[in-house]
Design a protein around this motif. Sequence first.
Motif: not given
Length: 433
Positions: A350, A404, A410
Amino acid sequence: MIRIIEKRRNPNYRDHFKSCLYKLIGWTGESDVETRRALAHFDYLNRVFLISLCGGQKQEYDKPITRSVWISNWIIRIAILSTFIRTNLFLYFHGCHQMDLYLANPMPNAERSKKIVFFILMDVTIVIFSLLREYCHYIERSSVLVPLRIFFNIRKHGVEWKPLRFNSRCSKIFNKACYFIITNGTRLLVFICFYSILLYIAFRFYFSNYSTVLHVIFILLFTAFDVTVMLSFIVLLASLGIYLMALIAFYNAQADTIRDEIKHYLRKVALSSEELRQVNGKVIQFMNDIEKTYLRLNYLHLYLEVVIAFEVDFVLFVVIFTDSLPTTFFVTFFIFSVAFVVHAFLVIGNYWASRYYTKTLSIHGYYNGLILNTKTICSAQFKALEVQDRINGNKTGIAIGDFCLITPAFSLIFILENINFIMLLAVNVRTMI
């Protein structure tokens, strides 16, 4: 000749130590030979474990699957199905001695409550990973994984191939990043597979009850099935993570190339409309390519971020906050280690994916200087404003389904939400008990 003799007499241990250290951490020099070799080895590993049915990095989705690959894939499917059926039989039939012997129950003497938790966890894991495996094969046959051909082209032509659209500096950066990801990912994958096999075999023969040669034969047979299933799942998840991280490194290097070119034009006193038009074309082509790629992969990202993360969180909860696994300390520690590594992969992935978001937004800032630095008012300036608006929109970034984009915020929320989920689950379960 004298210099060569002196070098042999007085070897440079510092350079030798540095070279060994670089090899240990998976770092390479400016040459892309090692990167191409690492990509070839990793592709071979994926084809051996049938992660790809369409030629690996070649992605020959328009060609029929060969008979040997088709048969091997069905053998793995049968092994997965047999393991799932055996797990459910052990779950519903407790205390059946003959079934435990002839179906090779891994823990026949454990408590019923602990066996239920263990086999439910196995059922959930088998379902989640088998669905992921079938989904990957489906999207591969649907030409969704065509972007992986980039790595085949790198193997064939090198990182300085012109269609890759790298400058000299960014090609070297990508070469180092790609080699680091592929090499260390392969090392970690091989280590986990080897350690899993040894631990599973030791676990199997430590807990198994066998009294005849026939029972031993059944244990060996089902051990082969279980090891096949386990390795196929481990290699699948690790390969997806490694390929996606290497793909992000590729697009980050392209973004850096565009930024370097924009900085070069900003050093000029005045920018012509033709030069601005060229920059617009390169940025639009870059954004079209990456949006086309990640709009295809958005549901794969969604599966990894939601379903796999849920599975890992549940495993961590069972291992840390409950005493529900009828296993030894070493097996429990191994399960915890694998779950922790998968979670770390998701977190690092991520963060790595969010770098594309920040790099692309930085191009937006440089565009202000390009527009102001143009000599005359022209159509290229209005096109540059459209490009700015597109960069600043809600479509800049790697998508997770239709929900998203992966941003730095995030990445932080992902860590906190997973920790929050595990803690809330622990509190609620303890309250119910």
